[in-house]
Design an enzyme around this catalytic site. Structure first.
Site, PDB file in Angstrom:
ATOM      1  N   GLY A  29      13.427  79.995  -8.783  1.00  0.00           N
ATOM      2  CA  GLY A  29      14.531  79.143  -9.208  1.00  0.00           C
ATOM      3  C   GLY A  29      14.338  78.708 -10.639  1.00  0.00           C
ATOM      4  CB  CYS A  30      15.559  75.728 -12.402  1.00  0.00           C
ATOM      5  SG  CYS A  30      15.434  74.934 -14.013  1.00  0.00           S
ATOM      6  CG  PHE A  31      12.344  78.493 -16.658  1.00  0.00           C
ATOM      7  CD1 PHE A  31      13.007  77.388 -17.137  1.00  0.00           C
ATOM      8  CD2 PHE A  31      12.554  79.709 -17.290  1.00  0.00           C
ATOM      9  CE1 PHE A  31      13.869  77.461 -18.217  1.00  0.00           C
ATOM     10  CE2 PHE A  31      13.414  79.802 -18.378  1.00  0.00           C
ATOM     11  CZ  PHE A  31      14.074  78.665 -18.847  1.00  0.00           C
ATOM     12  CB  CYS A  49      11.968  72.959 -10.581  1.00  0.00           C
ATOM     13  SG  CYS A  49      13.442  71.985 -10.923  1.00  0.00           S
TER      14      CYS A  49
END
Length: 178
Positions: A11-13, A15
């Site tokens: 997912g979003c890097f 996070c």
């Protein structure tokens, strides 16, 4: 000091940095893009889904202090291995879960770990995280690096779905087992 690298997409890097960054033996964690067909992609290009890249983190670590297996074990706890179309609020191919391996030994460890997770019965859906050979890793723009330190309030808000996931499936043990 020995040094090795691990590359994980979940997912979003933004996070994916903090869970690894504070562990003993971690030298650095950088956000970036990998797995695509365009050299040196920009964030805008990756978000447009035309480069084939996945947002990922590259982790430099000392294997004498923390093992690759320990990093993979933590990865399972911070990325949803049952969602192939994104992670939490982040949707699309650029957010798919992938373990990018740098060697036959990393592949063996990742595949054994995935098999153990599949056989554990922890999830009621199939484990869909792919294990792929590492490709060139392009560091993201500087404003993406260490985002959890630069904007902790926004990071905390973005982490809410991951924290709920951890509580549901890992009994809030994200750092305890490493």
């Amino acid at each position: 000091m020995a040094e090795d690298t691990a590359i994980f997409a979940g997912g979003c890097f933004w996070c994916m940095v903090e869970p690894f960054d504070s562990l003993p033996g971690i030298e650095k964690v950088r956000s970036g893009y990998t797995g695509g067909h365009v050299a040196n992609p920009t964030y805008e290009e990756v978000c447009s889904h035309i480069t084939g890249h996945t947002e990922a983190v590259k982790i430099w670590f000392d294997p004498d202090v923390i093992s690759y297996k320990e990093l993979v074990d933590l990865y399972w706890q911070v990325a949803d291995p049952t969602d192939a179309t994104g992670q939490f609020a982040d949707r699309g191919d650029s957010y798919r879960p992938v373990i990018f391996v740098n060697s036959p030994e990393q592949r063996r460890i990742a595949e054994e770990s995935k098999k153990e997770l599949e056989e554990s019965g922890r999830f009621d859906r199939p484990i869909v995280t792919s294990i792929e050979d590492a490709k060139p890793f392009y560091e993201a723009e500087e404003y993406h690096q260490d985002f959890y330190k630069k904007d902790p309030l926004r990071e905390a808000m973005m982490m809410v779905p991951r924290k709920r996931y951890q509580e549901k499936y890992w009994e809030d043990k994200a750092h305890d087992e490493v």
